[in-house]
Design a protein around this motif. Structure first.
Motif, PDB file in Angstrom:
ATOM      1  N   LEU A  84     -10.040  28.887   0.715  1.00  0.00           N
ATOM      2  CA  LEU A  84     -10.272  27.486   1.046  1.00  0.00           C
ATOM      3  C   LEU A  84     -11.170  26.826   0.002  1.00  0.00           C
ATOM      4  CD1 LEU A  84      -9.258  25.890   3.546  1.00  0.00           C
ATOM      5  CD2 LEU A  84     -11.617  25.925   4.332  1.00  0.00           C
ATOM      6  N   ASP A 110     -10.490  22.053  -6.118  1.00  0.00           N
ATOM      7  CA  ASP A 110      -9.478  21.265  -6.805  1.00  0.00           C
ATOM      8  C   ASP A 110      -9.332  19.888  -6.196  1.00  0.00           C
ATOM      9  OD1 ASP A 110      -8.542  22.700  -8.898  1.00  0.00           O
ATOM     10  OD2 ASP A 110      -7.004  23.763  -7.759  1.00  0.00           O
ATOM     11  N   TRP A 111      -9.268  19.878  -4.873  1.00  0.00           N
ATOM     12  CA  TRP A 111      -9.033  18.633  -4.148  1.00  0.00           C
ATOM     13  C   TRP A 111     -10.214  17.676  -4.342  1.00  0.00           C
ATOM     14  CZ3 TRP A 111     -11.629  16.762   0.276  1.00  0.00           C
ATOM     15  CH2 TRP A 111     -10.993  15.724   0.934  1.00  0.00           C
ATOM     16  N   LYS A 122     -13.448  26.781 -11.595  1.00  0.00           N
ATOM     17  CA  LYS A 122     -13.793  25.365 -11.634  1.00  0.00           C
ATOM     18  C   LYS A 122     -15.168  25.086 -11.048  1.00  0.00           C
ATOM     19  CE  LYS A 122     -10.305  22.935 -11.507  1.00  0.00           C
ATOM     20  NZ  LYS A 122      -9.015  22.614 -10.922  1.00  0.00           N
ATOM     21  N   GLU A 174     -12.252  17.506  -6.734  1.00  0.00           N
ATOM     22  CA  GLU A 174     -12.283  16.971  -8.085  1.00  0.00           C
ATOM     23  C   GLU A 174     -11.476  15.669  -8.146  1.00  0.00           C
ATOM     24  OE1 GLU A 174     -10.207  19.279 -10.996  1.00  0.00           O
ATOM     25  OE2 GLU A 174     -11.730  18.891 -12.512  1.00  0.00           O
ATOM     26  N   ASN A 175     -10.289  15.707  -7.559  1.00  0.00           N
ATOM     27  CA  ASN A 175      -9.462  14.491  -7.525  1.00  0.00           C
ATOM     28  C   ASN A 175     -10.119  13.377  -6.722  1.00  0.00           C
ATOM     29  OD1 ASN A 175      -7.448  15.639  -9.009  1.00  0.00           O
ATOM     30  ND2 ASN A 175      -6.220  16.249  -7.233  1.00  0.00           N
ATOM     31  N   THR A 214     -11.384  27.541  -3.260  1.00  0.00           N
ATOM     32  CA  THR A 214     -10.611  27.177  -4.458  1.00  0.00           C
ATOM     33  C   THR A 214      -9.778  25.927  -4.182  1.00  0.00           C
ATOM     34  OG1 THR A 214      -9.297  29.104  -3.786  1.00  0.00           O
ATOM     35  CG2 THR A 214     -10.363  29.211  -5.896  1.00  0.00           C
ATOM     36  N   GLY A 215      -9.181  25.872  -3.019  1.00  0.00           N
ATOM     37  CA  GLY A 215      -8.397  24.691  -2.663  1.00  0.00           C
ATOM     38  C   GLY A 215      -9.254  23.436  -2.657  1.00  0.00           C
ATOM     39  N   GLU A 234      -7.847   5.580   0.971  1.00  0.00           N
ATOM     40  CA  GLU A 234      -6.518   4.973   0.819  1.00  0.00           C
ATOM     41  C   GLU A 234      -6.012   4.344   2.105  1.00  0.00           C
ATOM     42  OE1 GLU A 234      -4.446   8.360  -0.739  1.00  0.00           O
ATOM     43  OE2 GLU A 234      -3.551   7.115  -2.304  1.00  0.00           O
ATOM     44  N   GLY A 237      -3.364   1.319  -1.864  1.00  0.00           N
ATOM     45  CA  GLY A 237      -2.396   1.101  -2.941  1.00  0.00           C
ATOM     46  C   GLY A 237      -2.841   1.860  -4.167  1.00  0.00           C
ATOM     47  N   GLY A 238      -2.130   2.940  -4.454  1.00  0.00           N
ATOM     48  CA  GLY A 238      -2.559   3.917  -5.447  1.00  0.00           C
ATOM     49  C   GLY A 238      -2.822   3.413  -6.841  1.00  0.00           C
ATOM     50  N   THR A 239      -1.799   3.420  -7.660  1.00  0.00           N
ATOM     51  CA  THR A 239      -1.968   3.234  -9.102  1.00  0.00           C
ATOM     52  C   THR A 239      -2.686   1.937  -9.483  1.00  0.00           C
ATOM     53  OG1 THR A 239       0.410   2.918  -8.826  1.00  0.00           O
ATOM     54  CG2 THR A 239      -0.282   4.661 -10.281  1.00  0.00           C
ATOM     55  N   ASP A 294       2.803   2.140  -3.301  1.00  0.00           N
ATOM     56  CA  ASP A 294       1.958   2.819  -4.285  1.00  0.00           C
ATOM     57  C   ASP A 294       1.720   4.265  -3.925  1.00  0.00           C
ATOM     58  OD1 ASP A 294       1.455   1.067  -6.287  1.00  0.00           O
ATOM     59  OD2 ASP A 294      -0.305   0.177  -5.350  1.00  0.00           O
ATOM     60  N   VAL A 330      -9.975  19.558   7.212  1.00  0.00           N
ATOM     61  CA  VAL A 330     -10.764  19.460   5.985  1.00  0.00           C
ATOM     62  C   VAL A 330     -10.934  17.998   5.589  1.00  0.00           C
ATOM     63  CG1 VAL A 330     -10.813  20.044   3.534  1.00  0.00           C
ATOM     64  CG2 VAL A 330     -10.026  21.731   5.194  1.00  0.00           C
ATOM     65  N   GLU A 331      -9.863  17.237   5.740  1.00  0.00           N
ATOM     66  CA  GLU A 331      -9.914  15.826   5.366  1.00  0.00           C
ATOM     67  C   GLU A 331     -10.955  15.080   6.197  1.00  0.00           C
ATOM     68  OE1 GLU A 331      -6.105  13.618   4.317  1.00  0.00           O
ATOM     69  OE2 GLU A 331      -6.695  12.682   6.196  1.00  0.00           O
ATOM     70  N   MET A 386      -2.295  24.718  -1.833  1.00  0.00           N
ATOM     71  CA  MET A 386      -3.675  24.216  -1.728  1.00  0.00           C
ATOM     72  C   MET A 386      -4.391  24.328  -3.055  1.00  0.00           C
ATOM     73  SD  MET A 386      -5.007  25.787   1.859  1.00  0.00           S
ATOM     74  CE  MET A 386      -6.514  24.825   1.825  1.00  0.00           C
ATOM     75  N   GLY A 387      -4.743  23.218  -3.648  1.00  0.00           N
ATOM     76  CA  GLY A 387      -5.471  23.274  -4.910  1.00  0.00           C
ATOM     77  C   GLY A 387      -4.796  22.352  -5.886  1.00  0.00           C
ATOM     78  N   GLY A 416       0.820  -1.206   0.000  1.00  0.00           N
ATOM     79  CA  GLY A 416       0.000   0.000   0.000  1.00  0.00           C
ATOM     80  C   GLY A 416       0.854   1.256   0.000  1.00  0.00           C
TER      81      GLY A 416
END
Lengths: 710, 710
Positions: free
Chosen positions: B169, B175-176, B153, B178-179, B171-172, B438, B418-420, A175, B284-285, A417-418, A172
């Motif tokens: 915050l 972006d976040w 965005k 979106e991911n 704008t940050g 994750e 495990g990311g990818t 990755d 935030v998380e 951030m962003g 983990g």
């Protein structure tokens, strides 16, 4: 690695590797290992061993280890468990000293596997072979490079070493770290830790010049004392960061059933880590937030942080986190403030956190960072950037990298951030050795880890030697313990326990035990009225519950009445107890009520406790722990970590207590338990502290039936 | 939105928008706003207003608002601050009721801006115009859709609403998110919160059927009482999650200087959020880990979690976190365990956490999840997957999605570590409404947020009405306060304070104040010996420090001596004080020493405190807070939140205290302060609690000089 080759040297440096169970079939571990060795560009020779194939993945294969007939530095074993022991025998014959046993099917599958593992362990010891595993993922090292594992992904090159008791966590993290751009020197999966464990590896990696910080995920620590000793040495050179899972009761149960080992309490781990100088992380993210700073930044001289931001909100979030992490939001020098006032727009905040406003461009970022890094009040800086109208993320990043180069003694970190808009500049920062995060908290944590380590390594240096007390009477205590054992007991009577602590110079009221009324009368004359009378028996633990304590006995009549009443009560409540007497004790000057004690942890040995006594002990839980032996500095720290310390100092105009004497008592108890590790439990509650001294009013001691050698 | 259109309706639904300051020049906010309106496919009509251009970005432009001569639902203002007020006048003339004032240069730049902002605020109120801002990023709404901001965005469509006091915050987070694949209904930047604040928006979004959870980042709350009231209503329908920054002292200072508003203490915010039913997130998380569960999962019936994993380590980590988050690692039903034992390999752990081993494939994952979701002991499930030899991430994901569909009442979350390698399957899970993380901790937190909300909304329902006490004497208290004020005082003498609490049915020892020796002698006969004598004066706050308290005065001689001594001491220590007397008080039966009090918070009004009294109050800080009015349930909870509660219940065989009476006292104090909000501070310390009742031994009350209407 160290000048003199250690017995773990070949795990990281072997130039010839045999793979037992090498395979041409995809999906088999023996396939992956050979494949990974080749794919990672391992510069040494690979000898696949497989009785049925002449060639494995294009390399000449051998029927057995013995058929190779060339020098072999390291053996990787990936055959079923029943075939492992013969391989070890072959290794012994061939004088090969290092093995990675990937094979599972040992302790973790139950009693049958445990028997096999025990046999394996004994063989390894007898042969002097060092083995990682069994039941592990293997080892990855970016220096040689060497991928001696079945994890297909090689980490980016870097200076962090990671030791993991969970193989799955490694895959983990491999990755995840790739996405985060974190580099490693080594990854070691320790599996069942049969022969090589975290203690060996921490020692080895401590001497590795390519490793600047050692990280570990541990579910258990089996050799607590060695762990502490090794860490204390290594921590003087580089930080050790550990995630110890099984923190909660349920988690500890899950860890025990998973690893098959006893685990200590969370408190004992915390206490041990503090003594060892280890930084404990709660989550993987927290671990790496610190680690990235260690891998790229210098250590700060102090806790003084300056935050530079182009947005108020994230600046406040960072300020909050800084305070929680015990960093100091420093006050900038007057000259810095004046300079910033001159150079930044009027609405900017020139006090820390410095807010260059949403209009801030790269010039304003860099001039601010330059000025604050020059400021003597600043030990480290955090730069927060949010994408706004005039923001120049890449030019700002370049400025940060340049200024960090010009000020190499002050750590910096960035928060960009962003996501998408800042990818390029974020990668630029990371590639140029600036830790960069998406959220302010993580940026602060990365810097605070550095300062935590500075404090820890300093306190490790200080904690060196416990004090020696020339006035102790070791023989007296040995005699008492012997006499107690001779009487078939392991729990001391009150008078015996008092005699033990007095022999080690701890003040306690004179106490005698009487088993008859007449004896009580006679002993009373040696003490004098008023006195305290307490029931005493190895079987009676809660004296007060059966009316077994009477304070202020003024004369012989009261003494006789108390004696009869207590003995009667004891016989009623504990009809089967044989040894019952009463302790006659001098009245102690009442003082602040503390508890002082010692208990034995299965992993880490004797642990001392100090804190608020009486009914508050169990409820306020205002106590602090320390592992024995305890130095003056540690004892002081222990006391300072309690809340009642404020009261003992003399709060609200009240008189305080004799704090040096309380500290000395902890040290004397440390000396006692160090001299007599046979002590299992010791409890002084209440322990009175007055302005003029201390008094161990009620002492309980339990020892082992057998004497223990130190 | 609600059936009847609220006065905020047009912010989210306007079908025609005028942009004041619309521009053709890139880099200007007025450019971005028009550009974003078009880019987001806003379905309504856009009217750019610019005195110098005939066309803005391809749309016909107008010289002024008045030149448009068409119905306008919403005005977005992006001109310099000095031009804002005339626009508002125009809006009034045209009867347009909604504006988003993006323009900065108000309160946040200092006194000049503050004056302008005050004027703007008054105009808005007079005209009945609702305005968001000034100094804000604007508003984004995915339903219409509408991007009325200068953030380029547009978020993914979803059911989370986010209110932020920091534009940066947003704008940050855009972006976040979106991911992370998180969707939103609305994003609102509230800026300086001059006219529309979080209270208005929470109320509005509470009625929005497209919003299933309301998130907010707040630096201050200016209308505390309204905030609590509105949240309590909304929380019955949907959860509210808030990050309140400025938690630390340094952070609060930074927030104050940034927002220009007074902020309360962190404790008062915690207390208010508990009363309001708001979930407080630290980062935030953390906020979004909970939010994603709210946006996709049902609410659980209980706290019983089952963890399914193919790796021991992550399972233990999850178990730890579950315990910290107050979820319960449930015991599976015997039939489930037997079924799993039959279907899984022998080495698998069939107890919770269920470890299907590294060899686990999708069939084993799904049969385990199916069985545990059917288990009556399981309220929710967490599936942890690490990529190992036989792992089938996508097929397992499909199984999770299918089983979640078949068991729609039990929340589930996934941890794909495990990311990818797991990107595709992670996206599949998220797209199909399964929160996926994750790391294990985040998965657990997402589920625990759901259960936290269930408990909070239940307790909000319970807390409805404070108790009514028919036996109180409101007039007596009114008379006392009037008389105190008439004497030019705001601090009550001891006897007055005791009379106040007695009038509200709170037991306190009879207390009289004497100003002369003779008066003391006379009053003493009404009390009887032994008694307590205490100095009393509005100026003397720490009586004990000047020897101002004597207990156990046994006769008139001792009384006279005490009187003289105290008056002398008072004159020496406080030479300028005018009012000095002594309180004569009945001896109270000693009991457990508590503190009970009330103080007034600038944001949230009166806050009650209860906890351990005496020297322990300031040091152990074992106290608990509640906002007035306090119901029986709240008072009970307050007491239960203290550690001393265990002692009051009767710990270690000792007699406990009259707990119902302690709770009733809190309620009576709540009634007193509700009836007399003029009370600024009230402090009963010590407050004795015995097995038979309570006694308010030392009561201090301070009131406002002016009567306050409730």
């Amino acid at each position: 690695m160290s000048e003199q080759k250690s017995d773990l040297y070949n795990f990281f440096n072997a130039m010839s590797i045999a793979v037992i169970g090498a395979s041409n079939s995809r999906g088999k571990v023996g396939f992956d290992v050979v494949n990974n060795l080749q794919a990672c560009h391992y510069p040494g020779v690979i000898y696949p061993v497989n009785p049925k194939s002449k060639e494995i993945q294009g390399i000449k294969a051998y029927k057995s280890l013995k058929m190779i007939k060339k020098p072999i530095g390291l053996v990787i074993i990936a055959v079923p468990s029943k075939y492992v022991l013969p391989v070890i025998d072959d290794m012994n014959d061939l004088e090969i000293k290092n093995a990675i046993i990937i094979t599972a099917g040992f302790k973790e599958i139950g009693s049958e596997g445990a028997i096999l593992e025990k046999e394996l362990g004994e063989k390894l010891l007898t042969y002097g072979i060092r083995a990682i595993g069994p039941n592990c993922l293997g080892l990855l090292d970016t220096k040689l490079p060497l991928n001696a594992s079945f994890a297909s992904k090689m980490p980016r090159k870097g200076n962090l070493a990671f030791i993991s008791q969970s193989g799955a966590l490694i895959t983990g993290i491999l990755d995840w770290a790739e996405n985060e751009g974190i580099g490693f020197s080594s990854f070691i999966s320790v599996g069942n830790k049969l022969n090589v464990d975290e203690v060996d590896l921490i020692e080895e990696l401590g001497n590795d010049s390519k490793t600047s910080a050692i990280l570990a995920y541990l579910e258990s620590i089996d050799h607590g004392t060695e762990f502490i000793e090794v860490c204390q040495n290594v921590v003087k050179k580089k930080p050790i960061l550990v995630i110890k899972s099984g923190k909660s009761a349920a988690g500890a149960r899950a860890a025990s059933s998973h690893t098959g080992s006893m685990t200590g309490t969370n408190t004992s781990y915390d206490t041990a880590f503090a003594k060892a100088g280890v930084i404990r992380a709660d989550t993987v993210e927290e671990l790496f937030d610190s680690a990235t700073a260690f891998s790229t930044q210098p250590l700060p001289k102090g806790p003084n942080l300056c935050i530079i931001t182009n947005a108020g909100g994230p600046g406040i979030i960072a300020t909050d986190e800084a305070e929680f992490q015990e960093l100091r939001l420093t006050t900038l020098e007057g000259s810095t403030i004046n300079y910033l006032r001159e150079k930044l727009p009027p609405a900017a905040s020139t006090h820390n956190p410095v807010d260059i406003l949403g209009t801030g461009n790269s010039k304003e970022y860099t001039l601010t960072l330059e000025a604050t890094l020059k400021d003597e009040n600043v030990d480290m800086a955090l730069i927060i950037l949010t994408p706004q109208g005039m923001t120049e993320p890449m030019k700002t990043a370049e400025g940060i990298v340049r200024l960090h180069g010009e000020n190499p003694t002050k750590p910096v970190a960035a928060v960009y951030m962003g996501g998408t808009d800042l990818i390029e500049s974020t990668i630029y920062l990371k590639d140029n050795g600036i830790p960069c995060f998406e959220f302010p908290e993580r940026g602060v944590r990365s810097l605070s880890g550095l300062w935590k380590y500075v404090k820890l390594s300093q306190s490790i240096e200080k904690k060196a030697t416990p004090r020696f007390f020339p006035d102790i009477n070791k023989e007296a205590v040995a005699d008492i313990f012997e006499s107690v054992r001779n009487k078939g007991r392991v729990t001391l009577l009150g008078s015996e326990a008092v005699a033990v602590v007095r022999a080690y110079g701890i003040n306690a009221p004179v106490t005698y035990t009487a088993f008859s009324v007449n004896e009580a009368k006679r002993l009373a004359t040696k003490i004098g009225y008023p006195m305290v009378v307490k029931i005493t028996s190895p079987d009676i633990t809660h004296k007060t519950d059966i009316g077994g304590v009477k304070v202020g006995i003024k004369n012989e009549n009261e003494l006789v009445a108390a004696f009869k009443e207590m003995m009667g009560s004891a016989r009623r409540h504990y009809p089967n107890t044989k040894v019952v007497g009463v302790d006659l004790q001098q009245m102690a000057t009442p003082g602040y009520e503390l508890i002082v004690g010692v208990s034995k942890d299965p992993q880490f040995g004797h642990m001392a406790i100090i804190g608020a006594g009486g009914i508050y002990t169990n409820i306020m839980k205002d106590v602090s722990f320390g592992l024995i032996p305890i130095s003056t500095e540690e004892a002081t720290e222990m006391l300072q970590n309690t809340k009642i310390y404020q009261i003992l100092q003399g709060a609200r105009g009240q008189e305080g207590a004799d704090i040096p004497m309380i500290i000395e008592t902890l040290e004397r108890i440390s000396a006692l338990v160090s001299d007599f590790p046979t002590i299992l439990d010791m409890d002084i509650n209440p322990f009175f502290a007055t302005p003029d001294g201390i008094s161990a009013v009620d002492v309980k001691i339990t020892i082992k039936m057998q004497e223990e050698e130190r």
